[in-house]
Each structure stands twice: as structure tokens, then as C-alpha cells.
Design an enzyme around this catalytic site. Structure first.
Site, PDB file in Angstrom:
ATOM      1  N   LYS A 283      -2.555 -15.638  10.140  1.00  0.00           N
ATOM      2  CA  LYS A 283      -1.714 -14.748  10.961  1.00  0.00           C
ATOM      3  C   LYS A 283      -1.058 -15.453  12.153  1.00  0.00           C
ATOM      4  O   LYS A 283       0.009 -16.039  12.013  1.00  0.00           O
ATOM      5  CB  LYS A 283      -2.547 -13.551  11.422  1.00  0.00           C
ATOM      6  CG  LYS A 283      -2.906 -12.611  10.261  1.00  0.00           C
ATOM      7  CD  LYS A 283      -3.599 -11.377  10.782  1.00  0.00           C
ATOM      8  CE  LYS A 283      -4.055 -10.438   9.705  1.00  0.00           C
ATOM      9  NZ  LYS A 283      -3.027  -9.572   9.176  1.00  0.00           N
TER      10      LYS A 283
ATOM     11  N   TYR B 130       0.792  -1.228   0.000  1.00  0.00           N
ATOM     12  CA  TYR B 130       0.000   0.000   0.000  1.00  0.00           C
ATOM     13  C   TYR B 130       0.829   1.285   0.000  1.00  0.00           C
ATOM     14  O   TYR B 130       0.591   2.201   0.776  1.00  0.00           O
ATOM     15  CB  TYR B 130      -1.004  -0.019   1.174  1.00  0.00           C
ATOM     16  CG  TYR B 130      -2.116  -1.008   0.908  1.00  0.00           C
ATOM     17  CD1 TYR B 130      -3.098  -0.714  -0.030  1.00  0.00           C
ATOM     18  CD2 TYR B 130      -2.159  -2.240   1.542  1.00  0.00           C
ATOM     19  CE1 TYR B 130      -4.100  -1.620  -0.331  1.00  0.00           C
ATOM     20  CE2 TYR B 130      -3.159  -3.162   1.252  1.00  0.00           C
ATOM     21  CZ  TYR B 130      -4.133  -2.839   0.324  1.00  0.00           C
ATOM     22  OH  TYR B 130      -5.112  -3.736   0.024  1.00  0.00           O
TER      23      TYR B 130
HETATM   24  N1  PMP Z   1      -8.909 -11.356   6.893  1.00  0.00           N
HETATM   25  C1  PMP Z   1      -8.617 -10.499   7.875  1.00  0.00           C
HETATM   26  C2  PMP Z   1      -9.635 -10.259   8.956  1.00  0.00           C
HETATM   27  C3  PMP Z   1      -7.389  -9.838   7.895  1.00  0.00           C
HETATM   28  O1  PMP Z   1      -7.118  -8.949   8.894  1.00  0.00           O
HETATM   29  C4  PMP Z   1      -6.450 -10.104   6.866  1.00  0.00           C
HETATM   30  C5  PMP Z   1      -5.093  -9.417   6.829  1.00  0.00           C
HETATM   31  N2  PMP Z   1      -5.007  -8.170   7.337  1.00  0.00           N
HETATM   32  C6  PMP Z   1      -6.795 -11.026   5.872  1.00  0.00           C
HETATM   33  C7  PMP Z   1      -8.028 -11.633   5.917  1.00  0.00           C
HETATM   34  C8  PMP Z   1      -5.831 -11.350   4.767  1.00  0.00           C
HETATM   35  O2  PMP Z   1      -4.780 -12.095   5.233  1.00  0.00           O
HETATM   36  P1  PMP Z   1      -3.381 -12.137   4.438  1.00  0.00           P
HETATM   37  O3  PMP Z   1      -2.802 -10.766   4.517  1.00  0.00           O
HETATM   38  O4  PMP Z   1      -2.575 -13.173   5.174  1.00  0.00           O
HETATM   39  O5  PMP Z   1      -3.677 -12.558   3.036  1.00  0.00           O
END
Ligand code: PMP
Length: 425
Positions: free
Chosen positions: A276, A18
Site C-alpha cells: 500500500k 466487491y
Molecule cells: N493485508 C492487509 C492488512 C490489507 O489491508 C490488504 C488490503 N486491504 C492486503 C493484505 C491485500 O493487499 P492488496 O489489496 O494490495 O493485495
């Protein structure tokens, strides 16, 4: 190479998240990280307030997790999952099934949160295909949500705050309802459900699933909504034969004070996404869990196979470190620790309640949020945070922290102290 040279190359050739490729927000060069500290190449040590975007719950360079990776590395770092299985994946699936809502019995491993969301959405669509109800092909979600940056995940992110508005015309059109106004600590009021009931009544034959982040809306606004809202959404989904997908990618593994945020509402989703913190933030990895109902329905029809199979599915290194991270979390009283962080965040951040620059201050579990009245200058504020020895990355009007659970009282006071100084200027 000298620090300046490295950063010059970085700026010239590497795209960061970003930010512009040609005029990017400055990056700080990290040398290493240990515990709650991120050490910059120039020697400066920063207390981490971000857990590297919700993931590093046990801190960096954790000896237990390091050991798990090294042990697995000696056996194999990767092996394909088609026609092959391995103990790290089997152990992990068993653990996830044991700790997640009890109807979730099937695990699909993948490589990142966004992919886990894509898989969840595909599962829902293939479920209705298998039931010969192909008209049920749209998703409902709440505004101010965030589910990732891949195609269908983008289609259910908030069209304004979700950062994907330039793709709006090309993305599949989904149903959006207002984000719940009734906050986590508010007296319950079911007004937020009125438009949802109406939409379900009119369009349930077109709706495959309701997808939302349980209790905590993260990147789309850092909001905490009332547990009864989720409970009622779950009831309405059952009433109207709509699947419920919960995106626990940010909230999973204790962040909101419960192991999974859906535990605040005692809800059992049909499909749940994890990512995560699943590996303690060691590597990119995710899982999509579903009920037997979903898996058996898909498997009974033609095609009987679920149409997905990534190259790095169930990567053994990632599974091994995930097993170790979950064992570590469950080996101590993490609930008490998160509660302690919550209490301290409330005490220290709420002192700012009368500050004229601040719109709102919210705390839930190990998450503390200051919402400013105006957007902050990210570059300037970041510089100030770094100069004062903390790593906090705000966006828009939001200055927020979700530190590793191992943070000490003194380290947390330093984080909140710097936040207070910076916003009071
Ligand atoms: N869902 C939620 C609630 C998230 O906070 C995020 C990442 N910020 C994602 C999906 C996407 O995960 P990733 O960045 O590992 O692709």
C-alpha cells in the site's frame, strides 16, 4: 465520450471490487486528483478520507513523487529481476532494512499486498520443509483479520467478515482464535491469551506460523488491540517454536502513529509484509522482509532456492517512487503530524459518543472509526458524502477515515463534520 456514456460502458463491461458485475454499486468518474482532493469529471471536488485504501499518504499528484517517477522513466521503466539487479531496488532494500525491526535483513519484492502475504506464508512453509518438520504446515490467526484475496491469504482472513466464506470448503483449514477483546486504550488483561496458550500447547507441532495484523485490524473490523497482546504472542511463538508473520500492509509507514505498528509493542517478527503506502500509493508494489534465520535455513537445504519469482519483481519505477516516498516521509516530522490528526479526530469524533445510532467510536494515529449499531446503506450514504464534498467509503457498520497525512486542520474538520451530519440523521 460523455460522462454518461463512459459510465454506461464501465457498468456494462468492467468489474469493480466487491460488487455485482450486472447490477453494480454506482461508480463516480474521476478526472484527476491533487493533494487531498479527488476531482470528479462533473467538476465536483471531494476531500479524500480514504487515502485510496491506506496508500496515498502524501496526497495525490505529489510533485516530489512525480519527479522520481519521471527521472526513473528516462532510465528504464522495467527490467527483469532474474540475473539482473538495479540501484532503485538496492537503495530500497537498504532503506527498508534500516527502518524496519532490526532482525529483518532480507527483502523479497513483489507486486501487491496479497502476493506479499502468499510469499510470507510460503517462506514459513519452506523454512519448516528445510528443517524437515513438514508437519508444521498450518497457520494460526486471530478472527476479524484481513490479509488479501489470493488463495492462502484468504485462508487466514476472518471466515465471516473476511468476505470469502463461499470458498470455506475449498480453502486450506487454519487455526482461528478469537480476536483480542482488550482494546488499545484498555487496561491490559491477559485473558485473550488463554485459548492461544492452550492451542500452542496442544498443536505446536502442526503450526508453521502465527500471522496477524499488528495492533490495527483493518478491513476485517477496524479494531485496535492492546500492544501487550502482540508482545505476548511474540513471546509465545518463541516459546513454542512458531514463526511470527506480521502483516503491516495497511499499517506500515506511520498510519498508527508509529512507523510500523509493531513498534507499539517492540516486537521483532520473523517475516513482515509491506505494501500500500510503500509507494505513497503511486503503484501496486509490495515487499516481504525476513530474518537471516529464515533465509539461511531455506538456502541451506534442498531445494536451496525460494520458490517464487514474479515477472514484475522489483519493478524499477515502483522502487524509485518507493524510495522517494520513504525519503519524503522521513524528511519531515510525520509523527507530529499524525499525532495532530489523531488529536483532532478524537476531539471532533468523540462529540458523537452519546449518539443513539452509534455503537463505538475509535481513533488511533491517522485512523478514525465510527461503528454504527446497524449496517449502513452504502449506495445511499456514498451519494450523500459525495453531495457534501467528501470521499468516504463505508462498509457494513463501519464509517471510517484514514486521510492523507498532508490534510489541513480545516479539511479534516470538513471530513469529520460531514461524518457527524450523516450519522446524526
Ligand atoms: N493485508 C492487509 C492488512 C490489507 O489491508 C490488504 C488490503 N486491504 C492486503 C493484505 C491485500 O493487499 P492488496 O489489496 O494490495 O493485495
Amino acid at each position: 465520450m460523455k460522462i454518461d456514456k463512459l459510465l454506461e460502458f464501465d457498468k456494462k463491461h468492467i468489474w469493480h471490487p466487491y460488487t455485482s458485475a450486472t447490477n453494480p454499486i454506482p461508480s463516480y468518474l474521476v478526472k484527476n486528483a491533487k493533494g487531498v482532493y479527488i476531482k470528479l469529471q462533473n467538476g465536483k471536488r471531494l476531500i479524500d478520507g480514504m487515502s485510496s485504501w491506506w496508500a496515498v499518504i502524501h496526497g495525490y499528484n505529489n510533485l516530489v513523487l512525480n519527479k522520481a517517477v519521471k527521472k526513473q522513466l528516462k532510465k528504464m521503466s522495467h527490467v527483469m529481476f532474474g540475473g539482473i539487479s538495479h540501484k532503485p531496488a538496492i537503495d530500497l532494500a537498504e532503506k527498508l532494512i534500516k527502518i524496519s525491526p532490526k532482525n529483518l535483513k532480507r527483502v523479497f519484492f513483489s507486486d501487491s499486498g496479497s502476493v506479499a502475504v502468499e510469499i510470507a506464508m510460503k517462506m514459513a512453509l519452506q523454512y519448516w520443509y528445510a528443517k524437515q518438520k513438514t508437519d508444521k504446515a498450518k497457520f494460526v490467526t486471530i478472527r476479524k483479520g484481513y490479509h488479501g484475496d489470493t488463495w492462502h491469504a484468504m485462508s487466514v482472513c476472518d471466515p465471516d467478515t473476511g468476505m470469502h466464506h463461499i470458498f470455506q470448503k475449498q480453502l486450506p483449514k487454519q487455526f482461528f482464535v478469537d480476536a483480542p477483546k482488550c482494546g488499545f486504550y484498555d487496561k491490559w488483561n491477559d485473558r485473550d491469551l488463554i485459548p492461544i496458550r492452550k492451542l500452542f500447547e496442544q498443536k505446536h507441532n502442526e503450526i508453521a506460523a502465527f500471522i496477524l495484523e499488528p495492533i490495527v485490524q483493518g478491513t476485517g473490523g477496524m479494531r485496535f488491540y492492546h500492544p501487550n497482546f502482540l508482545k505476548e504472542i511474540s513471546n509465545l511463538c518463541k516459546q513454542y517454536d512458531i514463526l511470527l508473520i506480521l502483516d503491516e500492509i495497511a499499517t506500515g509507514f506511520g498510519r498508527s502513529g508509529k512507523l510500523f505498528a509493531c513498534n507499539h509493542s517492540n516486537v521483532m517478527p520473523d517475516i513482515m509484509c509491506l505494501g500500500k503506502a510503500i509507494t505513497g500509493g503511486y503503484m501496486s508494489f509490495a515487499a516481504t522482509l525476513c530474518s537471516n534465520k529464515i533465509a539461511k535455513t531455506i538456502s541451506k537445504s534442498s531445494p536451496s532456492v525460494f520458490m517464487h519469482g514474479p515477472t514484475f519483481m522489483a519493478n524499477p519505477l515502483a522502487c524509485a517512487v518507493a524510495n522517494s516516498s520513504i525519503d519524503l516521509l522521513l524528511s519531515y516530522n510525520w509523527k507530529k503530524k499524525v499525532k495532530k490528526i489523531e488529536k483532532q479526530l478524537k476531539k471532533e469524533l468523540f462529540e458523537l459518543k452519546s449518539n443513539k445510532n452509534i455503537q463505538d467510536i475509535r481513533v488511533l494515529g491517522a485512523i478514525g472509526v465510527i461503528e454504527m449499531k446497524e449496517e449502513v446503506n452504502m449506495v445511499e450514504i456514498q451519494k450523500e458524502f459525495v453531495s457534501k464534498g467528501v470521499w468516504i467509503r463505508p462498509f457494513g457498520k463501519l464509517i471510517y477515515i484514514m486521510p492523507p497525512y498532508i490534510i489541513s486542520k480545516k479539511q479534516l474538520t470538513k471530513l469529520t463534520g460531514v461524518m457527524k451530519q450523516v450519522v446524526s440523521k
